[in-house]
Design a protein around this motif. Structure first.
Motif, PDB file in Angstrom:
ATOM      1  N   TYR A  47      -5.011   1.136  -0.390  1.00  0.00           N
ATOM      2  CA  TYR A  47      -4.762  -0.127  -1.079  1.00  0.00           C
ATOM      3  C   TYR A  47      -3.832   0.100  -2.270  1.00  0.00           C
ATOM      4  O   TYR A  47      -2.867  -0.629  -2.465  1.00  0.00           O
ATOM      5  CB  TYR A  47      -6.090  -0.741  -1.531  1.00  0.00           C
ATOM      6  N   PRO A  56      -2.714  -7.329  -5.680  1.00  0.00           N
ATOM      7  CA  PRO A  56      -2.537  -7.421  -4.229  1.00  0.00           C
ATOM      8  C   PRO A  56      -1.186  -8.010  -3.847  1.00  0.00           C
ATOM      9  O   PRO A  56      -0.641  -8.849  -4.562  1.00  0.00           O
ATOM     10  CB  PRO A  56      -3.676  -8.348  -3.802  1.00  0.00           C
ATOM     11  N   GLU A  61      -5.298  -9.028   1.073  1.00  0.00           N
ATOM     12  CA  GLU A  61      -5.652  -7.770   0.422  1.00  0.00           C
ATOM     13  C   GLU A  61      -6.837  -7.926  -0.532  1.00  0.00           C
ATOM     14  O   GLU A  61      -7.537  -6.962  -0.820  1.00  0.00           O
ATOM     15  CB  GLU A  61      -4.450  -7.235  -0.364  1.00  0.00           C
TER      16      GLU A  61
END
Length: 177
Positions: A47, A56, A61
């Motif tokens: 991530y 994000p 996300e």
């Protein structure tokens, strides 16, 4: 950090390091007790690499990061009071040394009524020269952008999970006593 823990042991303290399961052998080899935290560090790292920080790239996300943080936060209290998962030797923390990304540590110390020391190995607060280390902002605009809310969306999401967990801790553990 390992030197700090070794010194604590030399002074007679029992030291348990709560971290992700993939670090178990490293922790045990260093002579420390281990307790697994929730969350998957590979998912967290992917991530961070994909998004170049906490912010994000898109709405899809958010749920991924939120779930990882929730798993970490909900594993913090057991790390401070549950028996060793392998030996079943009882454990109760007398103090907490925490890393800021653990997020829920301040609720755990309050619930257990024990001291906490929070520190990290890099600057954690944006300055006029450097943005927050996990934001994906170019350095020269970092301060202005940080102050205008670049990380507020992400921080608000983290705060919501942390507050949800804090209510759980208070309702489950504090009201029991």
């Amino acid at each position: 950090m390992m030197g700090c823990y070794s010194t604590l042991q030399e002074y007679g303290h029992r030291v348990r390091l709560a971290t992700h399961a993939n670090f178990k052998d490293f922790v045990l080899t260093a002579g420390l007790e281990f307790f697994p935290l929730g969350g998957d560090p590979k998912v967290l790292a992917e991530y961070m690499v994909k998004n170049k920080g906490f912010l994000p790239l898109g709405p899809s996300e958010v749920s991924i990061q939120r779930q990882q943080i929730k798993e970490i936060i909900f594993s913090l209290l057991p790390a401070c009071k549950e028996p060793d998962p392998d030996s079943k030797v009882p454990f109760k923390a007398n103090a907490i040394i925490a890393n800021p990304p653990a997020y829920g540590h301040s609720h755990v110390d309050e619930a257990l009524k024990i001291p906490i020391h929070i520190f990290f190995t890099m600057p954690w607060t944006p300055t006029s020269e450097f943005p927050h280390p996990l934001s994906r902002v170019k350095q020269h605009i970092g301060y202005r952008w940080e102050r205008r809310g670049s990380s507020q969306y992400t921080q608000a999401d983290i705060d919501q999970v942390r507050n949800e967990w804090g209510k759980f801790v208070v309702n489950t553990y504090v009201h029991e006593s």
